[in-house]
Design an enzyme around this catalytic site. Structure first.
Site, PDB file in Angstrom:
ATOM      1  N   LYS A  70      52.730  40.049  41.386  1.00 47.03           N
ATOM      2  CA  LYS A  70      51.875  39.578  40.294  1.00 47.03           C
ATOM      3  C   LYS A  70      52.755  39.347  39.078  1.00 47.03           C
ATOM      4  CE  LYS A  70      47.464  38.876  39.390  1.00 47.03           C
ATOM      5  NZ  LYS A  70      46.333  38.594  40.297  1.00 47.03           N
TER       6      LYS A  70
ATOM      7  N   ASP B  76      45.479  33.140  37.815  1.00 48.16           N
ATOM      8  CA  ASP B  76      44.655  34.330  37.588  1.00 48.16           C
ATOM      9  C   ASP B  76      44.025  34.103  36.208  1.00 48.16           C
ATOM     10  OD1 ASP B  76      44.206  37.236  38.820  1.00 48.16           O
ATOM     11  OD2 ASP B  76      44.443  37.555  36.678  1.00 48.16           O
TER      12      ASP B  76
HETATM   13  P1  NDP Z   1      39.418  32.936  34.204  1.00 49.96           P
HETATM   14  O1  NDP Z   1      40.470  32.950  33.171  1.00 49.96           O
HETATM   15  O2  NDP Z   1      39.004  31.653  34.809  1.00 49.96           O
HETATM   16  O3  NDP Z   1      38.093  33.631  33.650  1.00 49.96           O
HETATM   17  C1  NDP Z   1      38.136  34.934  33.186  1.00 49.96           C
HETATM   18  C2  NDP Z   1      36.744  35.312  32.736  1.00 49.96           C
HETATM   19  O4  NDP Z   1      36.683  36.696  32.478  1.00 49.96           O
HETATM   20  C3  NDP Z   1      36.339  34.620  31.435  1.00 49.96           C
HETATM   21  O5  NDP Z   1      34.969  34.437  31.412  1.00 49.96           O
HETATM   22  C4  NDP Z   1      36.800  35.632  30.411  1.00 49.96           C
HETATM   23  O6  NDP Z   1      36.173  35.540  29.152  1.00 49.96           O
HETATM   24  C5  NDP Z   1      36.424  36.919  31.075  1.00 49.96           C
HETATM   25  N1  NDP Z   1      37.273  37.988  30.554  1.00 49.96           N
HETATM   26  C6  NDP Z   1      38.630  38.049  30.572  1.00 49.96           C
HETATM   27  N2  NDP Z   1      39.050  39.150  29.961  1.00 49.96           N
HETATM   28  C7  NDP Z   1      37.944  39.788  29.543  1.00 49.96           C
HETATM   29  C8  NDP Z   1      37.720  40.995  28.847  1.00 49.96           C
HETATM   30  N3  NDP Z   1      38.748  41.767  28.462  1.00 49.96           N
HETATM   31  N4  NDP Z   1      36.441  41.357  28.615  1.00 49.96           N
HETATM   32  C9  NDP Z   1      35.396  40.581  29.010  1.00 49.96           C
HETATM   33  N5  NDP Z   1      35.545  39.415  29.666  1.00 49.96           N
HETATM   34  C10 NDP Z   1      36.801  39.040  29.925  1.00 49.96           C
HETATM   35  O7  NDP Z   1      39.904  33.965  35.319  1.00 49.96           O
HETATM   36  P2  NDP Z   1      39.410  34.129  36.816  1.00 49.96           P
HETATM   37  O8  NDP Z   1      37.985  33.779  36.937  1.00 49.96           O
HETATM   38  O9  NDP Z   1      40.398  33.458  37.679  1.00 49.96           O
HETATM   39  O10 NDP Z   1      39.602  35.699  37.031  1.00 49.96           O
HETATM   40  C11 NDP Z   1      38.544  36.633  36.871  1.00 49.96           C
HETATM   41  C12 NDP Z   1      38.866  37.904  37.635  1.00 49.96           C
HETATM   42  O11 NDP Z   1      39.019  37.596  39.026  1.00 49.96           O
HETATM   43  C13 NDP Z   1      40.170  38.608  37.240  1.00 49.96           C
HETATM   44  O12 NDP Z   1      40.003  39.994  37.400  1.00 49.96           O
HETATM   45  C14 NDP Z   1      41.169  38.097  38.268  1.00 49.96           C
HETATM   46  O13 NDP Z   1      42.245  38.990  38.432  1.00 49.96           O
HETATM   47  C15 NDP Z   1      40.272  38.072  39.496  1.00 49.96           C
HETATM   48  N6  NDP Z   1      40.711  37.218  40.603  1.00 49.96           N
HETATM   49  C16 NDP Z   1      40.971  35.900  40.429  1.00 49.96           C
HETATM   50  C17 NDP Z   1      41.357  35.123  41.505  1.00 49.96           C
HETATM   51  C18 NDP Z   1      41.572  33.672  41.390  1.00 49.96           C
HETATM   52  O14 NDP Z   1      41.832  33.034  42.409  1.00 49.96           O
HETATM   53  N7  NDP Z   1      41.473  33.062  40.212  1.00 49.96           N
HETATM   54  C19 NDP Z   1      41.537  35.713  42.839  1.00 49.96           C
HETATM   55  C20 NDP Z   1      41.147  37.097  42.931  1.00 49.96           C
HETATM   56  C21 NDP Z   1      40.771  37.806  41.846  1.00 49.96           C
HETATM   57  P3  NDP Z   1      36.981  35.007  27.884  1.00 49.96           P
HETATM   58  O15 NDP Z   1      37.040  33.511  28.059  1.00 49.96           O
HETATM   59  O16 NDP Z   1      36.189  35.432  26.709  1.00 49.96           O
HETATM   60  O17 NDP Z   1      38.343  35.646  27.924  1.00 49.96           O
HETATM   61  O1  2IT Z   2      44.167  38.341  42.357  1.00 53.24           O
HETATM   62  C1  2IT Z   2      44.374  37.411  43.160  1.00 53.24           C
HETATM   63  O2  2IT Z   2      44.260  37.563  44.376  1.00 53.24           O
HETATM   64  C2  2IT Z   2      44.727  36.100  42.619  1.00 53.24           C
HETATM   65  N1  2IT Z   2      44.768  35.940  41.402  1.00 53.24           N
HETATM   66  C3  2IT Z   2      45.070  34.967  43.538  1.00 53.24           C
HETATM   67  C4  2IT Z   2      46.483  35.087  44.010  1.00 53.24           C
HETATM   68  C5  2IT Z   2      46.998  33.925  44.808  1.00 53.24           C
HETATM   69  O3  2IT Z   2      48.198  33.961  45.115  1.00 53.24           O
HETATM   70  O4  2IT Z   2      46.253  33.011  45.145  1.00 53.24           O
END
Ligand code: NDP
Ligand code: 2IT
Length: 447
Positions: free
Chosen positions: A126, A166
């Site tokens: 990561k 992420d």
């Molecule tokens: P994005 O940046 O697209 O969206 C993040 C979302 O979470 C936004 O709505 C953001 O709001 C909110 N957020 C972030 N930080 C905070 C906080 N401290 N308190 C409240 N809300 C918060 O990210 P993703 O959707 O890609 O990721 C969301 C989660 O999913 C994370 O935990 C990530 O690690 C996990 N994840 C993502 C994957 C992927 O493929 N993208 C795969 C597996 C897991 P704001 O705009 O206000 O910051």
């Molecule tokens: O937390 C996760 O699994 C991710 N942000 C996606 C990682 C990836 O390599 O697609």
């Protein structure tokens, strides 16, 4: 057993001071995996978990760039290369002001188990930066991404380490990062996943984490003869994962009541339907606006400032924002309100105390390392397509994603089903993820 776990954790605590998120992730794994190790001679006495909590490599670097007003900005960049026993390091990049070594180590540690569960050959890593993309112009984002990659490029490669997105890193950022990597290396390779479709990306990758999470929730509900159809669903976040989790819930006949961001949540009693979700996607992905604006557009909805959505009565909860966004009292409220299923889209959104509440109430609970693995699994499928220099259809990738989520669910049951029939998906995911990595480490010797 308690003493063994306490001794192990106190050792890890001592070696990793000021890393609370990392210790939280290790604690959750140790409590389920150490009892398994003690019962299995092939793993016992080999310090395997101790080896797994030590990153193979931690890279930290300076990122300097110039903002639109000509000011020189300095950020910190990282890549944690946690474990490469079963494949090259693989995992996302996070750009958020809260990013530090503890958060990235917890994410990298979780990634090792998650990637193992996908059944694909990927190690865990990561990275990211404390850079805050909010309010930055496209030019600033590009200059930052280029500066970040001008150091990261020497540590990664399509057979070494393959980053992805992420929080704060989506298609736009992956494009800028890929452009600089390609220029510096003078090669066109699949070194990043989440790429655009015309330059090596995979269909379904944008949808994969959210879709995969709902497929997993559906599998859990099926064990009770139930389904998403007709369910009231509360979702947190409004980014990539939340948006596509909402889309899949709608496709399967559920009702989405909430979405959120760090400023608060919106509650739409009538349900966030496909039309409204399209507006949210445009608002967040194109206009880069705040979720509160939803309530201006749809006055029947309420915006609750500064709060999380866990107080809204629901059948299913999908935390899809960030770590530790759902605490013990939120878990109690959800259970009291009749919630029967919690499936984590984010990484470690529930605190360990919240998980205890779910387990005590014997409701369905899936930890992110199992339920959000669809994202990285589809990244693995993107790598395969890049290696083949071929693209699969949307249907083919979606089918493979569904198969993988089903396999992960089966593995969780295999290692997590108790005598009373209740499935501890945390235990199941941790042990299943551990076994594959541990076997590879044993085969490869002490390296
Ligand atoms: P994005 O940046 O697209 O969206 C993040 C979302 O979470 C936004 O709505 C953001 O709001 C909110 N957020 C972030 N930080 C905070 C906080 N401290 N308190 C409240 N809300 C918060 O990210 P993703 O959707 O890609 O990721 C969301 C989660 O999913 C994370 O935990 C990530 O690690 C996990 N994840 C993502 C994957 C992927 O493929 N993208 C795969 C597996 C897991 P704001 O705009 O206000 O910051
Ligand atoms: O937390 C996760 O699994 C991710 N942000 C996606 C990682 C990836 O390599 O697609």
């Amino acid at each position: 057993m308690k003493q063994t776990i306490d001794e192990f954790l106190s050792h890890v605590r001592q070696r990793n001071p000021n890393e609370p998120e990392f210790l939280q992730a290790v604690e959750e794994v140790a409590e389920t995996v150490l009892p398994y190790i003690v019962k299995h001679d092939i793993y016992y006495g080999k310090n395997i978990l101790l080896r797994m909590v030590e990153p193979e490599r931690v890279i930290s670097f300076r990122v300097c760039w110039v903002d639109d007003s000509g000011e020189i900005q300095v950020n910190r960049g990282y890549r944690i290369q946690m474990n490469s026993a079963i494949g090259p390091y693989k995992g996302g990049l996070r750009f958020h002001p809260t990013v530090n070594q503890s958060i990235l180590k917890f994410l990298a540690f979780e990634q090792v188990f998650k990637n193992s569960l996908t059944t694909l050959p990927m190690g865990g890593g990561k990275g990211g930066s404390d850079f805050d993309p909010k309010g930055k112009s496209d030019g600033e984002i590009m200059r930052f991404c280029h500066a970040f990659m001008s150091e990261l490029f020497r540590h990664i490669g399509p057979s070494t380490d393959i980053p992805a997105g992420d929080i704060g890193v989506g298609a736009r950022e992956i494009g800028f990062l890929f452009g600089m990597y390609k220029k510096l290396k003078n090669e066109f390779t699949g070194v990043l996943t989440g790429k655009g479709l015309s330059w090596g990306g995979s269909l379904i990758r944008p949808e994969a984490t959210g879709y995969g999470n709902v497929y997993f929730a559906q599998k859990m509900l099926e064990t009770k003869g139930d389904a998403i159809e007709g369910k009231q669903v509360v979702i947190s976040g409004s980014g990539n994962v939340a948006q596509y989790a909402a889309e899949k819930v709608l496709q399967l006949g559920g009702k989405v009541l909430t979405l959120s961001d760090s400023s608060g949540y919106i509650y739409d009693e009538k349900g966030i339907d496909a039309e409204k979700l399209k507006y949210v996607m445009h608002l967040k992905n194109v206009e880069r606006g705040r979720i509160g604006e939803y309530a201006n557009k749809y006055p029947e909805a309420k915006f609750i400032k500064g709060e999380t959505p866990w107080g809204i009565k629901c059948d299913v909860a999908l935390p899809c924002a960030t770590q530790n966004e759902l605490g013990e009292s939120d878990a109690k409220t959800l259970v009291e309100n009749g919630c029967i299923c919690v499936s984590e889209g984010a990484n470690m959104p529930s605190t360990n105390k919240a998980i205890l509440v779910f387990h005590k109430a014997k409701i369905l609970f899936a930890p992110g390392k199992a339920s959000n693995a669809g994202g990285v699994a589809t990244s693995g499928l993107e790598m395969t397509q890049n290696a083949l220099r071929f693209n699969w259809t949307r249907e083919a990738v979606d089918e493979k994603l569904q198969e993988i989520m089903e396999d992960i669910h089966d593995e969780c049951i295999k290692y997590g089903k108790g005598e009373d029939g209740y499935v501890d998906y945390v235990k199941g995911a941790n042990i299943a993820g551990f076994v594959k990595v541990a076997d590879a480490m044993l085969a490869q010797g002490i390296v």
